[in-house]
Motif scaffolding. Sequence first.
Motif, PDB file in Angstrom:
ATOM      1  N   ARG A  24      -3.643  -6.680   8.538  1.00 25.08           N
ATOM      2  CA  ARG A  24      -2.854  -5.460   8.642  1.00 25.08           C
ATOM      3  C   ARG A  24      -1.541  -5.594   7.902  1.00 25.08           C
ATOM      4  N   ALA A  25      -0.898  -6.747   8.065  1.00 20.22           N
ATOM      5  CA  ALA A  25       0.377  -6.971   7.371  1.00 20.22           C
ATOM      6  C   ALA A  25       0.182  -6.962   5.867  1.00 20.22           C
ATOM      7  N   SER A  26      -0.895  -7.592   5.399  1.00 22.85           N
ATOM      8  CA  SER A  26      -1.170  -7.625   3.963  1.00 22.85           C
ATOM      9  C   SER A  26      -1.457  -6.230   3.423  1.00 22.85           C
ATOM     10  N   ALA A  27      -2.217  -5.453   4.196  1.00 18.43           N
ATOM     11  CA  ALA A  27      -2.516  -4.083   3.777  1.00 18.43           C
ATOM     12  C   ALA A  27      -1.249  -3.242   3.725  1.00 18.43           C
ATOM     13  N   PHE A  28      -0.365  -3.438   4.704  1.00 21.62           N
ATOM     14  CA  PHE A  28       0.895  -2.691   4.722  1.00 21.62           C
ATOM     15  C   PHE A  28       1.749  -3.024   3.501  1.00 21.62           C
ATOM     16  N   VAL A  29       1.889  -4.309   3.203  1.00 23.16           N
ATOM     17  CA  VAL A  29       2.670  -4.735   2.034  1.00 23.16           C
ATOM     18  C   VAL A  29       2.045  -4.192   0.755  1.00 23.16           C
ATOM     19  N   GLY A  30       0.704  -4.207   0.712  1.00 20.75           N
ATOM     20  CA  GLY A  30       0.029  -3.669  -0.463  1.00 20.75           C
ATOM     21  C   GLY A  30       0.296  -2.186  -0.658  1.00 20.75           C
ATOM     22  N   LEU A  31       0.292  -1.427   0.438  1.00 28.50           N
ATOM     23  CA  LEU A  31       0.591   0.001   0.352  1.00 28.50           C
ATOM     24  C   LEU A  31       2.001   0.245  -0.152  1.00 28.50           C
ATOM     25  N   VAL A  32       2.958  -0.510   0.381  1.00 28.10           N
ATOM     26  CA  VAL A  32       4.347  -0.359  -0.058  1.00 28.10           C
ATOM     27  C   VAL A  32       4.464  -0.647  -1.546  1.00 28.10           C
ATOM     28  N   MET A  35       2.891   2.201  -3.635  1.00 25.75           N
ATOM     29  CA  MET A  35       3.729   3.396  -3.602  1.00 25.75           C
ATOM     30  C   MET A  35       4.969   3.230  -4.466  1.00 25.75           C
ATOM     31  N   LEU A  36       5.600   2.055  -4.397  1.00 27.70           N
ATOM     32  CA  LEU A  36       6.788   1.810  -5.218  1.00 27.70           C
ATOM     33  C   LEU A  36       6.445   1.830  -6.703  1.00 27.70           C
ATOM     34  N   LEU A  37       5.321   1.210  -7.063  1.00 38.59           N
ATOM     35  CA  LEU A  37       4.904   1.222  -8.471  1.00 38.59           C
ATOM     36  C   LEU A  37       4.611   2.640  -8.937  1.00 38.59           C
ATOM     37  N   GLY A  38       3.977   3.431  -8.051  1.00 39.00           N
ATOM     38  CA  GLY A  38       3.705   4.818  -8.407  1.00 39.00           C
ATOM     39  C   GLY A  38       4.979   5.606  -8.622  1.00 39.00           C
ATOM     40  N   ALA A  45       9.620  11.912 -11.215  1.00 38.47           N
ATOM     41  CA  ALA A  45      10.216  11.537  -9.926  1.00 38.47           C
ATOM     42  C   ALA A  45      11.482  10.712 -10.131  1.00 38.47           C
ATOM     43  N   LEU A  46      11.452   9.806 -11.112  1.00 43.23           N
ATOM     44  CA  LEU A  46      12.633   8.998 -11.397  1.00 43.23           C
ATOM     45  C   LEU A  46      13.806   9.874 -11.822  1.00 43.23           C
ATOM     46  N   GLY A 230       4.253   4.221   8.107  1.00 38.95           N
ATOM     47  CA  GLY A 230       5.340   3.250   7.999  1.00 38.95           C
ATOM     48  C   GLY A 230       5.603   2.835   6.569  1.00 38.95           C
ATOM     49  N   ALA A 231       4.535   2.674   5.781  1.00 40.35           N
ATOM     50  CA  ALA A 231       4.688   2.307   4.382  1.00 40.35           C
ATOM     51  C   ALA A 231       5.411   3.395   3.605  1.00 40.35           C
ATOM     52  N   ARG A 232       5.041   4.667   3.877  1.00 42.59           N
ATOM     53  CA  ARG A 232       5.698   5.777   3.182  1.00 42.59           C
ATOM     54  C   ARG A 232       7.172   5.869   3.561  1.00 42.59           C
ATOM     55  N   VAL A 233       7.473   5.674   4.842  1.00 38.86           N
ATOM     56  CA  VAL A 233       8.863   5.695   5.302  1.00 38.86           C
ATOM     57  C   VAL A 233       9.651   4.558   4.663  1.00 38.86           C
ATOM     58  N   ALA A 234       9.025   3.357   4.600  1.00 41.18           N
ATOM     59  CA  ALA A 234       9.699   2.208   3.999  1.00 41.18           C
ATOM     60  C   ALA A 234      10.033   2.461   2.539  1.00 41.18           C
ATOM     61  N   VAL A 235       9.105   3.066   1.806  1.00 41.32           N
ATOM     62  CA  VAL A 235       9.344   3.364   0.390  1.00 41.32           C
ATOM     63  C   VAL A 235      10.499   4.341   0.232  1.00 41.32           C
TER      64      VAL A 235
END
Length: 379
Positions: A24-32, A35-38, A45-46, A230-235
Amino acid sequence: MTATAPTATDRVPAAAPEPEAPERASAFVGLVRVMLLGFVRDRGALFFTLLMPLIFLLMFGTLFKSAGAPHVKVAQVGAVQVLDSVQGDDRRELEKVLTVTKVDDEAAALEKVRKGDLDALVEQGANGQLVLRYSASDTVKAGSVRAIVDNLVQAANQAAAGRPPAFTLAAIQVEDRSLKPIQFLTPGLLGWAIASGAVYGASFTLINWRTKRVLRRLRLAPVSIGGVIGARVAVNCVIALAQTAIFLLIATTPFFGLKLTGNWWLIVPLVLCATIAFMSIGLLTGGLAKTEEAANGINQLIILPMSFLGGAFIPIDGSPGWLQTVSRVFPLRYLVTASQSVLSRGGGIMDALPAMGGLLAFSAVLCLIAWRFFNWDDV
């Protein structure tokens, strides 16, 4: 050979085993990371999230290096002959541009001037000297209050024709003399930038993921729904903190001269709470709208009025009372007011806590409403 009818077990796939905590932690980090790369690869967006707000900062910071303006609020300590002598029609005309409140506690009134709750304090000094202590955090109002009181002093002296001037004016700035207009502009423009980035980021992401069936696939991925949110909020929080850092770095350059007060670090929790509140607006508009174009229109209808009513571009202290009441509905007002306090007016934790609590309460209410309109698929 006869076909065997499918059983319930054959028709419904077995539930996927619950992923382990490391997965789960790995999947969360991967999502973040994705999203950041996107976000970084999206030039539009930039531009709208980072560059366009900076253009406004540079433009307003340069244009409003000097300005002059409207209605001001003054505390009067004790008897002040120049003010008390203005009566009748002259008094009514004066009250259109100057609100005078008589107070007994000079120290408390002076603290309100420093925090921006009052624009100036007036008291009678020795030998007819009028002492004016004013705040320069808003140069528009600082110029106005000095000009108004100076005109009153001159009018009083002219009324005593044939005699030496009976009154003089001593204007004293309560803050450091190095204070610049950027002290007021930075919190407002920063608040607008954070609001725009969070609202658009949340709404466009939700619509894009729904129309491309990403949400459906995420339901089968080894990460919980809470992890996705949580990943979207973190980004968005990372982006908002980056905006804050860039704003403060530019505003504190010698050209603009932003002077940070001792509790400026409180801007960090304020920005994080505000980001969550503005994301809840984006979740609601993203749930209501079916396309990015529709979401863009709804977002504009919310962000532009909120920016003006929240004091992001211009002060609203001189606006009608009903308009100021309406502005309290919008979370941007609380972010801008609290940011001004902690960044440049010496405010502390008690100035930031109510704003943070209000922002989180706003986000909780709006998230509950947004959940009512949430759909996994574009239907």
